[in-house]
Design a protein around this motif. Sequence first.
Motif, mmCIF file in Angstrom:
data_model
loop_
_atom_site.group_PDB
_atom_site.id
_atom_site.type_symbol
_atom_site.label_atom_id
_atom_site.label_comp_id
_atom_site.label_asym_id
_atom_site.label_seq_id
_atom_site.Cartn_x
_atom_site.Cartn_y
_atom_site.Cartn_z
ATOM 1 N N PRO A 1 20.578 84.903 94.291
ATOM 2 C CA PRO A 1 21.730 84.380 93.585
ATOM 3 C C PRO A 1 22.382 83.438 94.301
ATOM 4 O O PRO A 1 22.576 82.076 94.041
ATOM 5 C CB PRO A 1 22.585 85.611 92.970
ATOM 6 N N GLY A 2 22.892 83.860 95.563
ATOM 7 C CA GLY A 2 23.825 82.883 96.486
ATOM 8 C C GLY A 2 22.828 81.946 97.057
ATOM 9 O O GLY A 2 23.247 80.703 97.105
ATOM 10 N N ALA A 3 21.498 82.450 97.600
ATOM 11 C CA ALA A 3 20.797 81.270 98.298
ATOM 12 C C ALA A 3 20.564 79.900 97.251
ATOM 13 O O ALA A 3 20.493 78.844 97.621
ATOM 14 C CB ALA A 3 19.372 81.838 98.814
ATOM 15 N N GLY B 1 22.296 79.328 94.418
ATOM 16 C CA GLY B 1 23.586 78.850 94.296
ATOM 17 C C GLY B 1 23.920 77.742 95.364
ATOM 18 O O GLY B 1 24.467 76.612 95.171
ATOM 19 N N MET B 2 23.389 78.009 96.718
ATOM 20 C CA MET B 2 23.624 77.217 97.714
ATOM 21 C C MET B 2 22.746 75.735 97.489
ATOM 22 O O MET B 2 23.234 74.741 97.897
ATOM 23 C CB MET B 2 23.557 77.742 99.092
ATOM 24 N N ALA B 3 21.472 76.008 97.098
ATOM 25 C CA ALA B 3 20.635 74.841 97.204
ATOM 26 C C ALA B 3 21.288 73.774 95.757
ATOM 27 O O ALA B 3 20.987 72.752 96.240
ATOM 28 C CB ALA B 3 19.208 75.394 96.510
ATOM 29 N N ILE B 4 21.960 74.248 94.928
ATOM 30 C CA ILE B 4 22.462 73.724 93.892
ATOM 31 C C ILE B 4 23.642 72.861 94.533
ATOM 32 O O ILE B 4 23.699 71.682 94.555
ATOM 33 C CB ILE B 4 23.011 74.532 92.878
ATOM 34 N N GLY B 5 24.598 73.589 95.533
ATOM 35 C CA GLY B 5 25.693 72.802 96.184
ATOM 36 C C GLY B 5 25.041 71.807 97.168
ATOM 37 O O GLY B 5 25.586 70.764 97.163
ATOM 38 N N ALA B 6 23.950 72.141 97.860
ATOM 39 C CA ALA B 6 23.166 71.169 98.806
ATOM 40 C C ALA B 6 22.708 69.915 97.866
ATOM 41 O O ALA B 6 23.018 68.757 98.476
ATOM 42 C CB ALA B 6 22.119 71.644 99.409
ATOM 43 N N ASP C 1 22.023 82.572 86.489
ATOM 44 C CA ASP C 1 23.492 82.144 86.319
ATOM 45 C C ASP C 1 23.727 80.844 86.732
ATOM 46 O O ASP C 1 24.220 79.758 86.312
ATOM 47 C CB ASP C 1 24.602 82.978 86.669
ATOM 48 N N GLN C 2 22.998 80.733 88.172
ATOM 49 C CA GLN C 2 23.192 79.598 88.744
ATOM 50 C C GLN C 2 22.713 78.323 88.205
ATOM 51 O O GLN C 2 22.889 77.330 88.126
ATOM 52 C CB GLN C 2 22.793 79.757 90.367
ATOM 53 N N GLN D 1 25.247 76.202 86.253
ATOM 54 C CA GLN D 1 25.652 75.284 87.199
ATOM 55 C C GLN D 1 24.441 74.097 87.031
ATOM 56 O O GLN D 1 24.621 73.004 86.583
ATOM 57 C CB GLN D 1 25.900 75.866 88.629
#
Lengths: 327, 332
Positions: A64-66, A68-73, A95-96, A100
């Motif tokens: 989930p976090g990783a 989500g971070m790919a999306i932010g990147a 969820d991400q 998102q």
Amino acid sequence: MVEPRVLSFREAVLEALFLEMHADPNVMLIGEDVGAAGGVFKQTEGLFKTFGATRIIDTPISEPGAFGMAIGAAMAGARPVFEVMFGDFMTLCMDQLVNQAAKVRYMSNGRASVPLVLRTTMGTGANLGPQHSQGFYAWAAHVPGLKVVVPSNPADAAGLMRAAIRDNDPVLFFEDRMLYPAKGAVDADIPLVPIGKARVLREGSDVTLIAIGRMAQFALDAAKRLAADGIEAEVIDPRTLVPLDQEALLQSVRKTHRAIVIDGAPRSYGVTGEIASIINEDAFDWLDAPVMRLGAADTPVPISRTLEPLWRPDAARIEKAVRTLLS
Amino acid sequence: MKQTTRMAAASGRPEKTSPDWLGMHRTMLLIRHFEEAVRSLATAGAVPGLVHLCAGQEATNVGVIAALAKGDMIASHHRGHGHCLAKGADVASLLGEILGKEAGLCGGRSGSMHFIDLDNGNLGTNGIVGGGIPLAAGAALAARARGGDEVFVCFFGDGALNQGLLHECMNMTAIWKLPVVFVCENNGFGEFTAIDDVTAGPSIVARGEVFGIPSKMIDGMDVRTVFTTTQRAVTRARAGKGPSFIVCNTWRFGGHHVGDKQDYKADAETKRWLARDPIPKSAKRLIAEGLTTAVKLKTLEAQITTQVRVAVERVRNAPEPAATRLAEHVHG
């Protein structure tokens, strides 16, 4: 013209990744064991040596976090290819993905975008069982804002991977692991395959077989056997489910007047129902018989060597369905 | 908002940078008046959906963002108007968006809770509790890959402390030493549930420390404390030393959303927090230090009231989005 080479599905996609990472420094690869280890299925082999640890990120087991971070990147200018080792684990990223990645473009009125590829594997045939076999492309296709790619052969897989990386939206890329060793001709320069274009894999006049991913290979096998009896099946691979090349499918049905939609995922509420509805709505007058649907059982994937092959369609079942439809 | 670096005429060397306390005060006032306008509009039924106001939390919003450079980015949360304004959002564009108007920055699609403003380095407010955390952490990963020196702030409330995403991202940013500042705006309640009822462990701060992240709990009602603490975290992040975690203790004056009766709060505690309002506190200090006068502050407040009123007038009766826009921007 450059001579085509024979590459496996795995090798072809790997070359596509190499080409795109070479062409664009913003392309990153993020996932579990994708770096020095080269991927659990050797699907990222050698990339780490060339592109290093700033662009190839080995993550902890933290989907989930990783993701989500790919999306932010991606929102901040990178073009990540995020790997989910087994398709079933995609649920950890839902969820991400849904709240998102899929919505950023719409929510921002087109002012922001999420140019990333979520690459994952799926497929039955290796007895990996209920939590290591599924492909959730129908779920993904139900979420507005995502694009969904399910290739069936090395050349398409490589060309579509290149296109997916260049696409400005989140693209989900589903690879059937059982196709990884499958060989096929691939042009040396790995031509881009446009997202949203179906491909007629075999021409025929008696029935249209619309088959998703690995099912297209089974449909080709079935068509070969049927041809021995003078039955000519047309095999179409949609290649991308979103956007779906509806016109190509309809054109074929208008020619053959019969269609079977074949999918390797549970039949209920899935891709076959959607495509059958499109044909009914837009080509009803051309049909000589109701559209037939073949899908996997509405059960989890069993691990047993006896039960697993019964779970989803194969060439024999497709062949039988065609004979039933034509009789 | 900017820090002023004055040049000393004789040496040509810059003097010690002095923080723009007055500018921070101005931004806090803007947020307070903006939120008051939104509250009035929401009470009058002009705001579609739910709206969460940040009045009371201005010092955390402004103190953190004032410590950032222009190219640094933030990810906000559902109580995020203050972050958006402090990061430079145009007042009318934000207000128009909250009202779901065509003239809103996001064309009336995002409203209060999904306002994305990349031009100002804002990855967006977010309707998913903790949802913005990986966005800022991931943007930091991208920045490092391209060799940038930007810093990224994840804002979240105490309600996000129990989301797995926070702990995953703390872990990853710590192992990769990413330039991230985690800012918990601890207002004591996740929706209507008190933090103590749902949060285990000896302290919130320990949740950062366990990852080896420098972690600190501070007075979130004091803009100067917030600014100086964040500034240290930002310097550390920019130097490649990795993330920090700041817990700002604060209070939401207006409850969870407009219309929340707040009967779960004790009157005495509410009174105690209202007495710590960050804006009068900042005003008193500015006057005492001779940085401004009571009269000048009155003028400033009148200017801000006008600025907000003009924005309200501009967007209140602005056109709704055209029906033809419904299906736009699903794909690029």
